[in-house]
Design an enzyme around this catalytic site. Sequence first.
Site, short mmCIF file in Angstrom:
data_model
loop_
_atom_site.label_atom_id
_atom_site.label_comp_id
_atom_site.label_asym_id
_atom_site.label_seq_id
_atom_site.Cartn_x
_atom_site.Cartn_y
_atom_site.Cartn_z
N ARG A 11 5.62 8.91 20.90
CA ARG A 11 6.71 9.71 20.33
C ARG A 11 6.94 11.01 21.12
O ARG A 11 8.06 11.50 21.18
CB ARG A 11 6.42 10.02 18.88
N LYS A 177 2.12 -3.78 2.52
CA LYS A 177 2.63 -3.89 1.15
C LYS A 177 4.04 -4.48 1.06
O LYS A 177 4.94 -4.05 1.78
CB LYS A 177 2.64 -2.51 0.50
N GLY A 326 6.87 1.12 10.37
CA GLY A 326 5.43 1.15 10.12
C GLY A 326 4.63 1.47 11.36
O GLY A 326 5.00 2.32 12.16
N GLY A 349 9.68 4.92 8.88
CA GLY A 349 10.56 4.96 7.70
C GLY A 349 12.03 5.00 8.06
O GLY A 349 12.86 4.36 7.40
P1 AMP Z 1 2.66 -1.40 7.44
O1 AMP Z 1 2.58 0.08 7.61
O2 AMP Z 1 3.12 -1.84 6.09
O3 AMP Z 1 3.40 -2.09 8.57
O4 AMP Z 1 1.16 -1.93 7.48
C1 AMP Z 1 0.34 -1.86 8.59
C2 AMP Z 1 -1.07 -2.12 8.16
O5 AMP Z 1 -1.19 -3.37 7.54
C3 AMP Z 1 -2.05 -2.12 9.31
O6 AMP Z 1 -2.86 -0.98 9.23
C4 AMP Z 1 -2.85 -3.40 9.10
O7 AMP Z 1 -4.24 -3.20 9.23
C5 AMP Z 1 -2.53 -3.79 7.69
N1 AMP Z 1 -2.66 -5.23 7.48
C6 AMP Z 1 -2.03 -6.21 8.12
N2 AMP Z 1 -2.44 -7.41 7.69
C7 AMP Z 1 -3.40 -7.20 6.75
C8 AMP Z 1 -4.20 -8.04 5.96
N3 AMP Z 1 -4.11 -9.38 6.03
N4 AMP Z 1 -5.05 -7.46 5.09
C9 AMP Z 1 -5.13 -6.13 5.01
N5 AMP Z 1 -4.39 -5.27 5.74
C10 AMP Z 1 -3.53 -5.80 6.62
#
Ligand code: AMP
Length: 369
Positions: A11, A177, A326, A349
């Site tokens: 960034r 999530k 993300g 975001g």
């Molecule tokens: P996001 O910010 O929603 O894109 O989430 C990214 C995070 O999701 C990363 O830090 C990953 O470690 C986590 N992640 C991806 N797959 C899994 C999984 N199967 N179980 C737990 N965490 C996960």
Amino acid sequence: MKDNVITDDTRIKASIKTIKYALDNNASVIILSHLGKVKEESDKIKNNLYPVSIRLSELLNTKVIFQETTRSDELTNIASNLKPKEVLLIQNTRYEDVPNKLESSCDLELAKYWASLGDIFINDAYGTLHRAHASNVGISKFLPNGIGFLVQDEITKIDSIVNDNSHPYIVIMGGAKVSDKIKIIENLITKCDKLLIGGGMAYTFLKSQGYNIGTSLCDEDSITFCKDILNKYSNKIVLPVDSITSKSIENASYEVKNIHNFDNDDIGLDIGPETIKLFFDNLKDAKRVIINGPMGMFENNNYANGTKEIYNFLINNNIKTLVGGGDSVSAVNKLSDPSKFYHISTGGGATLEYLEGKTLPGISAINDK
Ligand code: AMP
């Protein structure tokens, strides 16, 4: 940043073009930036922008004056004595959120003060375009304003993927999530040909279909959403058929499990080899792809393979791909070659909200787009 050390400078690098342009044209440049969230006094230590001034100085190959405060006579003085081609970085604008949330509530007195330091406001803070804060929306009310090269490049490239009419158009969603991604799924599912779901969020979808997901990540509040969207778009949504599982995240041992065979204590931490093949199959003729979020817990090398394979398939097949939202930037930097993608968005975001179809306040506030 981790413990005040920069772990990924993507960034900062992305901001260089606009700063250099201004310097090359003999401007004095005053830089305002967010870093993390500052909700209480103790958050200030980890979100101090000082290390960024050092890196910025290396990248610009010029001295960067760092000012510890966000508002003071000293700052006013330094700003008014800045010479052409000099750069001043002000402390994290989020420091103004303690105690009265002045930055994030778009306090106009604060915005007016920051505006008083300069002559022209350029918003190049792509990552905060979805926020209406004093340092972006507020300040633009008091100065002639425009967007910078980073914002221009991000918006142009994202529009080019979203509005391109070529098909198949495939969206790949991963990450943690479901609840964070409901709106983007609702918006993109109507436009794309297939939605491939991996990462932690896949297990909430699988649970909504009655699968035993063991102790994998599950977003209970989103189960009804998953069930409904799967019913409505059963021909479009593709879920994992196997996983790399472990009994505990810290445990070094792991195995491949078909999604039908999870034990109650299994945790799904990456997509398995059959799922990778299934996803390749769905991607092979793709003309454009949006990928948001990793396919597994990529920070741990045991669970990084799914994300790596998918990224490399996309670049090896020259598929026009937008990586965004993300933690995607650090995943690509760790697992693949960022230079081979059509676009890697620097905003989490902001990109998500733009892809949800929302108007971004940081853009709306700018007169010269
Ligand atoms: P996001 O910010 O929603 O894109 O989430 C990214 C995070 O999701 C990363 O830090 C990953 O470690 C986590 N992640 C991806 N797959 C899994 C999984 N199967 N179980 C737990 N965490 C996960």
